[in-house]
Motif scaffolding. Structure first.
Motif, short mmCIF file in Angstrom:
data_model
loop_
_atom_site.label_atom_id
_atom_site.label_comp_id
_atom_site.label_asym_id
_atom_site.label_seq_id
_atom_site.Cartn_x
_atom_site.Cartn_y
_atom_site.Cartn_z
N ALA A 69 7.91 -15.85 -37.95
CA ALA A 69 7.33 -15.05 -36.87
C ALA A 69 6.05 -15.71 -36.35
O ALA A 69 5.80 -15.76 -35.14
CB ALA A 69 7.03 -13.63 -37.37
N VAL A 70 5.23 -16.23 -37.27
CA VAL A 70 4.01 -16.93 -36.86
C VAL A 70 4.35 -18.20 -36.09
O VAL A 70 3.74 -18.50 -35.05
CB VAL A 70 3.14 -17.26 -38.10
CG1 VAL A 70 2.00 -18.22 -37.72
CG2 VAL A 70 2.57 -16.00 -38.71
N VAL A 114 -3.61 -17.39 -31.49
CA VAL A 114 -2.40 -17.59 -32.30
C VAL A 114 -2.78 -17.85 -33.75
O VAL A 114 -3.71 -18.63 -34.01
CB VAL A 114 -1.59 -18.79 -31.76
CG1 VAL A 114 -0.30 -18.97 -32.55
CG2 VAL A 114 -1.30 -18.62 -30.28
N PRO A 115 -2.09 -17.24 -34.71
CA PRO A 115 -2.32 -17.61 -36.12
C PRO A 115 -1.95 -19.08 -36.32
O PRO A 115 -0.87 -19.51 -35.91
CB PRO A 115 -1.38 -16.68 -36.90
CG PRO A 115 -1.01 -15.59 -35.95
CD PRO A 115 -1.06 -16.18 -34.58
N GLN A 159 3.31 -19.57 -32.35
CA GLN A 159 2.77 -20.90 -32.07
C GLN A 159 3.60 -21.61 -31.01
O GLN A 159 3.06 -22.23 -30.09
CB GLN A 159 2.73 -21.73 -33.35
CG GLN A 159 1.73 -21.26 -34.39
CD GLN A 159 1.68 -22.15 -35.61
OE1 GLN A 159 2.30 -23.22 -35.64
NE2 GLN A 159 0.96 -21.73 -36.63
N ALA A 160 4.93 -21.51 -31.13
CA ALA A 160 5.82 -22.17 -30.17
C ALA A 160 5.61 -21.60 -28.76
O ALA A 160 5.61 -22.36 -27.77
CB ALA A 160 7.27 -22.01 -30.60
N ASN A 161 5.42 -20.29 -28.65
CA ASN A 161 5.19 -19.68 -27.34
C ASN A 161 3.91 -20.21 -26.71
O ASN A 161 3.85 -20.44 -25.49
CB ASN A 161 5.11 -18.15 -27.48
CG ASN A 161 6.46 -17.53 -27.77
OD1 ASN A 161 7.50 -18.12 -27.47
ND2 ASN A 161 6.45 -16.35 -28.37
N PHE A 162 2.89 -20.42 -27.53
CA PHE A 162 1.63 -20.98 -27.02
C PHE A 162 1.83 -22.43 -26.63
O PHE A 162 1.44 -22.87 -25.53
CB PHE A 162 0.54 -20.87 -28.08
CG PHE A 162 -0.82 -21.32 -27.59
CD1 PHE A 162 -1.75 -20.39 -27.15
CD2 PHE A 162 -1.16 -22.66 -27.59
CE1 PHE A 162 -3.00 -20.81 -26.70
CE2 PHE A 162 -2.40 -23.09 -27.14
CZ PHE A 162 -3.33 -22.15 -26.70
N ILE A 163 2.43 -23.21 -27.51
CA ILE A 163 2.61 -24.65 -27.28
C ILE A 163 3.45 -24.88 -26.02
O ILE A 163 3.20 -25.81 -25.25
CB ILE A 163 3.28 -25.30 -28.51
CG1 ILE A 163 2.31 -25.25 -29.70
CG2 ILE A 163 3.69 -26.74 -28.22
CD1 ILE A 163 2.95 -25.67 -31.02
N THR A 217 10.54 -27.22 -33.44
CA THR A 217 11.47 -27.93 -32.56
C THR A 217 12.72 -27.07 -32.27
O THR A 217 13.29 -27.17 -31.18
CB THR A 217 11.90 -29.27 -33.17
OG1 THR A 217 12.46 -29.05 -34.46
CG2 THR A 217 10.71 -30.20 -33.30
N SER A 218 13.10 -26.22 -33.23
CA SER A 218 14.24 -25.33 -32.99
C SER A 218 13.91 -24.28 -31.94
O SER A 218 14.81 -23.66 -31.36
CB SER A 218 14.66 -24.63 -34.29
OG SER A 218 13.76 -23.58 -34.63
#
Length: 214
Positions: free
Chosen positions: A89-90, A70-71, A94-98, A137-138
């Motif tokens: 977009a970045v 992830v960037p 990150q959210a998908n990974f977290i 958080t959104s």
């Protein structure tokens, strides 16, 4: 043997004088022994505990995986904390990974370029970090898993220049540790946390399962 006793007494006296000298460098009314602990007395025990339970090893492993997949950085326009389409977009990546690792905590660091005063850039870096956290958080990431955002202002530029420089105007997201209250963490199952998604990714989807994208 009798000649050794005076030498031992002299050595003890020298050590006592040295200790007194160290204490005398502090204020007269300081607490006795306050010079012994500079605030790091328990670090050795803490680090040993973290290593024995696997927290350090697997935090590092997950951080390396996060950086590889992830960037970790987004950039900003000059004197702005507004997220553009590329930054969002970045942050979605990150959210998908977290989201895959509910046991893990992350920290967001804000940075600026070298234009402007230190105080102004400190506040600007914090606004940038807060903007990144707000967007994460959104995307469904609990704010309790995003540790207090930190602003380095203009103290850690990537490019040393007094001119406006986009690469310096950034936030960086990093793995910071584990959520202490999570049951897997309490059980010390750090290896299971890190490799769980690798095992899941090897499962062949059943026929008719919805495909990603579209």
């Amino acid at each position: 043997m009798t000649g050794m006793l005076p030498k031992l007494l002299a050595t003890s006296a020298l050590l006592a004088l040295a200790a007194c000298g160290a204490e005398s460098s502090k204020s007269f009314d300081s607490e006795l022994g306050s010079g012994v602990d500079g605030g790091t007395f328990g670090n050795a025990t803490m680090n040993n505990t973290l290593i024995q339970t696997g927290q350090i090893e697997y935090t590092v492993a997950l951080a390396e995986r996060f950086n590889a997949e992830v960037p970790d950085t987004i950039n900003f326009a000059f004197d702005s904390a507004q997220l553009d389409a590329e930054a969002m977009a970045v942050l979605r990546k990150q959210a998908n990974f977290i989201r895959q690792f509910p046991e893990v905590r992350f920290r967001v660091y804000g940075h600026t370029d070298l234009v402007g005063s230190a105080g102004y850039n400190q506040r600007l870096g914090l606004r940038r970090a807060q903007a990144a956290v707000a967007y994460l958080t959104s995307q469904g990431i609990s704010k309790s898993r995003l540790e207090a955002v930190v602003s380095y202002g203009k103290t850690r530029p990537i490019v040393q220049t007094d001119q406006p420089e986009e690469r310096n105007r950034r936030t960086v997201t990093e793995v910071s540790g584990f959520v202490d209250s999570h049951p897997l963490v309490l059980n010390g199952k750090y290896a299971a946390i890190i490799w769980r998604e690798y095992v899941a990714s090897a499962v062949v989807p059943s026929e008719g399962a919805p495909a990603d994208g579209g």
